[in-house]
Design a protein around this motif. Structure first.
Motif, PDB file in Angstrom:
ATOM      1  N   ALA A  69      17.201  21.729 -27.014  1.00 26.38           N
ATOM      2  CA  ALA A  69      16.199  21.244 -26.064  1.00 26.38           C
ATOM      3  C   ALA A  69      15.418  22.405 -25.452  1.00 26.38           C
ATOM      4  N   LEU A  70      16.112  23.458 -25.057  1.00 28.08           N
ATOM      5  CA  LEU A  70      15.427  24.595 -24.449  1.00 28.08           C
ATOM      6  C   LEU A  70      14.541  25.317 -25.457  1.00 28.08           C
ATOM      7  N   LYS A  71      14.990  25.407 -26.683  1.00 32.05           N
ATOM      8  CA  LYS A  71      14.169  26.032 -27.724  1.00 32.05           C
ATOM      9  C   LYS A  71      12.880  25.256 -27.929  1.00 32.05           C
ATOM     10  N   ARG A  72      12.961  23.935 -27.937  1.00 30.93           N
ATOM     11  CA  ARG A  72      11.770  23.107 -28.141  1.00 30.93           C
ATOM     12  C   ARG A  72      10.844  23.183 -26.924  1.00 30.93           C
ATOM     13  N   MET A  73      11.405  23.256 -25.719  1.00 26.58           N
ATOM     14  CA  MET A  73      10.585  23.388 -24.510  1.00 26.58           C
ATOM     15  C   MET A  73       9.815  24.712 -24.521  1.00 26.58           C
ATOM     16  N   ARG A  74      10.471  25.770 -24.954  1.00 30.83           N
ATOM     17  CA  ARG A  74       9.772  27.063 -25.024  1.00 30.83           C
ATOM     18  C   ARG A  74       8.682  27.040 -26.090  1.00 30.83           C
ATOM     19  N   ALA A  75       8.946  26.350 -27.193  1.00 30.24           N
ATOM     20  CA  ALA A  75       7.971  26.305 -28.286  1.00 30.24           C
ATOM     21  C   ALA A  75       6.771  25.433 -27.949  1.00 30.24           C
ATOM     22  N   GLU A  76       6.986  24.416 -27.114  1.00 35.87           N
ATOM     23  CA  GLU A  76       5.920  23.470 -26.756  1.00 35.87           C
ATOM     24  C   GLU A  76       5.836  23.371 -25.235  1.00 35.87           C
ATOM     25  N   PRO A  77       5.223  24.353 -24.588  1.00 36.13           N
ATOM     26  CA  PRO A  77       5.252  24.409 -23.121  1.00 36.13           C
ATOM     27  C   PRO A  77       4.235  23.518 -22.409  1.00 36.13           C
ATOM     28  N   THR A 107       0.855  -1.176   0.000  1.00 40.26           N
ATOM     29  CA  THR A 107       0.000   0.000   0.000  1.00 40.26           C
ATOM     30  C   THR A 107       0.896   1.233   0.000  1.00 40.26           C
ATOM     31  N   VAL A 108       0.424   2.272  -0.681  1.00 37.56           N
ATOM     32  CA  VAL A 108       1.181   3.520  -0.772  1.00 37.56           C
ATOM     33  C   VAL A 108       0.747   4.452   0.353  1.00 37.56           C
ATOM     34  N   VAL A 109       1.714   4.949   1.094  1.00 40.86           N
ATOM     35  CA  VAL A 109       1.456   5.912   2.171  1.00 40.86           C
ATOM     36  C   VAL A 109       2.471   7.036   2.033  1.00 40.86           C
ATOM     37  N   GLN A 110       2.377   8.011   2.907  1.00 44.49           N
ATOM     38  CA  GLN A 110       3.332   9.118   2.912  1.00 44.49           C
ATOM     39  C   GLN A 110       4.266   8.971   4.114  1.00 44.49           C
ATOM     40  N   PRO A 111       5.521   8.568   3.877  1.00 47.20           N
ATOM     41  CA  PRO A 111       6.468   8.438   4.993  1.00 47.20           C
ATOM     42  C   PRO A 111       7.171   9.740   5.351  1.00 47.20           C
ATOM     43  N   GLY A 112       6.765  10.848   4.709  1.00 50.00           N
ATOM     44  CA  GLY A 112       7.445  12.111   4.938  1.00 50.00           C
ATOM     45  C   GLY A 112       8.587  12.324   3.977  1.00 50.00           C
ATOM     46  N   VAL A 113       8.385  11.909   2.718  1.00 51.87           N
ATOM     47  CA  VAL A 113       9.418  11.942   1.693  1.00 51.87           C
ATOM     48  C   VAL A 113       8.852  12.621   0.453  1.00 51.87           C
ATOM     49  N   GLU A 114       9.540  13.645  -0.042  1.00 55.40           N
ATOM     50  CA  GLU A 114       9.060  14.326  -1.251  1.00 55.40           C
ATOM     51  C   GLU A 114      10.144  15.272  -1.751  1.00 55.40           C
ATOM     52  N   PHE A 115       9.945  15.811  -2.937  1.00 52.98           N
ATOM     53  CA  PHE A 115      10.830  16.837  -3.481  1.00 52.98           C
ATOM     54  C   PHE A 115       9.991  17.792  -4.318  1.00 52.98           C
ATOM     55  N   ASP A 116      10.490  19.019  -4.438  1.00 50.81           N
ATOM     56  CA  ASP A 116       9.845  19.975  -5.326  1.00 50.81           C
ATOM     57  C   ASP A 116      10.896  20.451  -6.318  1.00 50.81           C
ATOM     58  N   HIS A 117      10.816  21.677  -6.776  1.00 50.77           N
ATOM     59  CA  HIS A 117      11.735  22.126  -7.818  1.00 50.77           C
ATOM     60  C   HIS A 117      13.185  22.172  -7.355  1.00 50.77           C
ATOM     61  N   ASP A 118      13.400  22.592  -6.108  1.00 55.00           N
ATOM     62  CA  ASP A 118      14.783  22.772  -5.671  1.00 55.00           C
ATOM     63  C   ASP A 118      15.055  22.329  -4.247  1.00 55.00           C
ATOM     64  N   LYS A 119      14.127  21.596  -3.653  1.00 51.87           N
ATOM     65  CA  LYS A 119      14.318  21.102  -2.283  1.00 51.87           C
ATOM     66  C   LYS A 119      13.912  19.643  -2.185  1.00 51.87           C
ATOM     67  N   VAL A 120      14.524  18.972  -1.213  1.00 50.40           N
ATOM     68  CA  VAL A 120      14.201  17.577  -0.919  1.00 50.40           C
ATOM     69  C   VAL A 120      13.791  17.478   0.543  1.00 50.40           C
ATOM     70  N   GLN A 162      14.485  26.670 -13.886  1.00 49.48           N
ATOM     71  CA  GLN A 162      13.528  25.588 -13.690  1.00 49.48           C
ATOM     72  C   GLN A 162      13.457  24.673 -14.905  1.00 49.48           C
ATOM     73  N   LEU A 163      13.434  25.253 -16.081  1.00 48.53           N
ATOM     74  CA  LEU A 163      13.341  24.439 -17.297  1.00 48.53           C
ATOM     75  C   LEU A 163      14.479  23.434 -17.374  1.00 48.53           C
ATOM     76  N   GLN A 164      15.653  23.855 -16.941  1.00 51.12           N
ATOM     77  CA  GLN A 164      16.816  22.977 -17.056  1.00 51.12           C
ATOM     78  C   GLN A 164      17.071  22.127 -15.815  1.00 51.12           C
ATOM     79  N   PHE A 165      16.918  22.736 -14.643  1.00 51.99           N
ATOM     80  CA  PHE A 165      17.497  22.132 -13.450  1.00 51.99           C
ATOM     81  C   PHE A 165      16.503  21.745 -12.371  1.00 51.99           C
ATOM     82  N   SER A 166      15.213  21.946 -12.574  1.00 50.17           N
ATOM     83  CA  SER A 166      14.238  21.564 -11.555  1.00 50.17           C
ATOM     84  C   SER A 166      14.371  20.080 -11.219  1.00 50.17           C
ATOM     85  N   LEU A 167      14.288  19.781  -9.927  1.00 50.49           N
ATOM     86  CA  LEU A 167      14.347  18.380  -9.507  1.00 50.49           C
ATOM     87  C   LEU A 167      13.162  17.572 -10.038  1.00 50.49           C
TER      88      LEU A 167
END
Length: 426
Positions: free
Chosen positions: A319-327, A222-235, A344-349
């Protein structure tokens, strides 16, 4: 799947072992996974496709479940890994790709997806109906989530039919969002132990009422939350003392362990503690594709130092050009602007760039980059500067200077932490 059920039985009997679930569809990630397993003599490798990557409509990879199975087996055969030791799973199988539709239509499509996965030979099925559809309340009542999971289990059982290796299932109602949190995080509430046990019991009752008693015997986690997650720049790191009561709660539950999602970027010590504390299935997805992107950006930098400017592939720029063209694949996750958005486009976790690797222009640029670095091999000082982990493998004689091998050596460093956590006595 019997091999996974046997591993769970060993864990329940007291062995501090687990299994890593690699949730990626990138060929270099999968090849790195299988080469690493082959070098260690692993007898079981679990690879999972997510509902957004792979489904009956193609997903963002353009692959159906049958296509994905053939794709993975092709890589296994290429590297010499016995496909008999492969376990394929479906991650977050439910209405998630179609939440803009009514619940009735989304669940019809989810049923078709689960059936397609099982018919294609996927034998670890994560039933995830935790998200609200267009005409649903928010949040979705827990009983509705469990009822829909039972419905999808029935579809899976019908697609499987009698004989052969039967599917095993993962349930849960407190499921982290696929791919990491979109909002900033500080600290997470750990699932209440009583709530976790009540969720299990609710599913058991609904499975029994739906004539799925046999399938319930094959529910492994079963899936639960053990207190583990990440966002764009934090763990948010695992803290065992906060999850102690939750860990103890699963011990008397027959046949079940916890499945830990969003374990990407956890330290080796935290991963080992999760397995010890009965989070015996460790999911990782963005963590391995983040390592892939790191390696590709490093090769792009090496190319700029060694290849004539007119011949450079400029993978990063393309890659960045294509990401901007297709957001469409990042816009709802990244809300910054200007230089902050570029970061964020390049380095977000959360690594939303992973959706773009199949893009034809990006794939062509990657091929040109690799071709350039096969014509002009990276020099050791540049490897030490930009890819020190791969440099160490080259110096040890375990890796060639081929750019694909350098990328896989970098990815393997992430895989090593998971292997150590799941095989502490190896």
């Amino acid at each position: 799947m019997q091999a996974i059920r046997d591993l769970i039985s060993r864990h329940k009997a007291g062995e501090p072992i687990g299994i890593t679930s690699i949730c990626s569809a990138h060929p270099l990630v999968l090849e790195a996974t299988l080469r690493d397993a082959l070098s260690r003599g692993q007898e079981l490798v679990l690879i999972e496709a997510t509902c957004n990557q792979v489904n009956q409509e193609g997903g963002y990879t353009g692959m159906t479940p049958a296509d994905f199975r053939a794709f993975v087996i092709g890589i296994a055969e290429k590297v010499g890994f016995d496909p008999a030791h492969l376990a394929l799973g479906g991650d977050h199988l439910g209405p998630n790709p179609w939440t803009s539709l009514s619940a009735a239509e989304a669940m019809d499509r989810a049923e078709a997806m689960v059936s397609a996965y099982v018919r294609a030979g996927f034998r670890k099925i994560h039933l995830d109906c935790s998200m609200s559809c267009a005409d649903d309340p928010v949040p979705l009542p827990e009983r509705v989530i469990a009822e829909r999971a039972a419905r999808l289990c029935a579809a899976a059982e019908a697609a499987y039919g009698p004989g052969g290796d039967a599917p095993c299932y993962v349930i849960g109602t407190e499921v982290p969002v696929p791919g990491g949190a979109a909002e900033d995080l500080d600290e997470l509430a750990v699932t209440d132990p009583a709530a976790a046990l009540a969720t299990i019991e609710m599913h058991r009752e609904l499975f029994e009422q739906s004539g799925l008693g046999g399938a319930w015997q094959r529910v492994i986690a079963t899936v639960v939350q053990p207190g583990v997650e990440f966002d764009h720049d934090k763990v948010v790191d695992y803290r065992p003392e906060r999850a102690g009561a939750l860990s103890a709660a699963i011990e008397p539950v027959e046949n079940l362990v916890f499945e830990a999602h969003s374990t990407d970027y956890q330290t080796p010590a935290a991963l080992a503690a999760l397995v010890r504390d009965h989070f015996a299935i460790l999911k990782v997805g963005p963590g391995v594709t983040f390592a892939l992107r790191e390696a590709l950006w490093a090769l792009d930098a090496i190319e700029a130092q060694t290849v004539p400017d007119a011949r450079c592939a400029r993978l990063r720029e393309v890659a960045l050009k294509r990401m901007r063209a297709e957001p469409g694949n990042w816009r709802k996750y990244y809300h910054a602007s200007g230089d902050a958005l570029e970061l964020q486009l390049q380095f977000s976790l959360s690594d939303r760039i992973r959706y773009y690797w199949p893009d034809p222009a990006i794939a062509e640029a990657q091929e040109r980059l690799f071709a350039n670095l096969r014509d002009v091999s990276p020099q050791l000082p540049l490897l030490s500067q930009y890819l020190p982990l791969a440099y160490a493998e080259v110096r040890a004689g375990r890796c060639s200077l081929d750019p694909a091998h350098l990328v896989m050596a970098h990815i393997a460093a992430t895989l090593e932490a998971y292997y150590g956590a799941c095989h502490p006595n190896a």
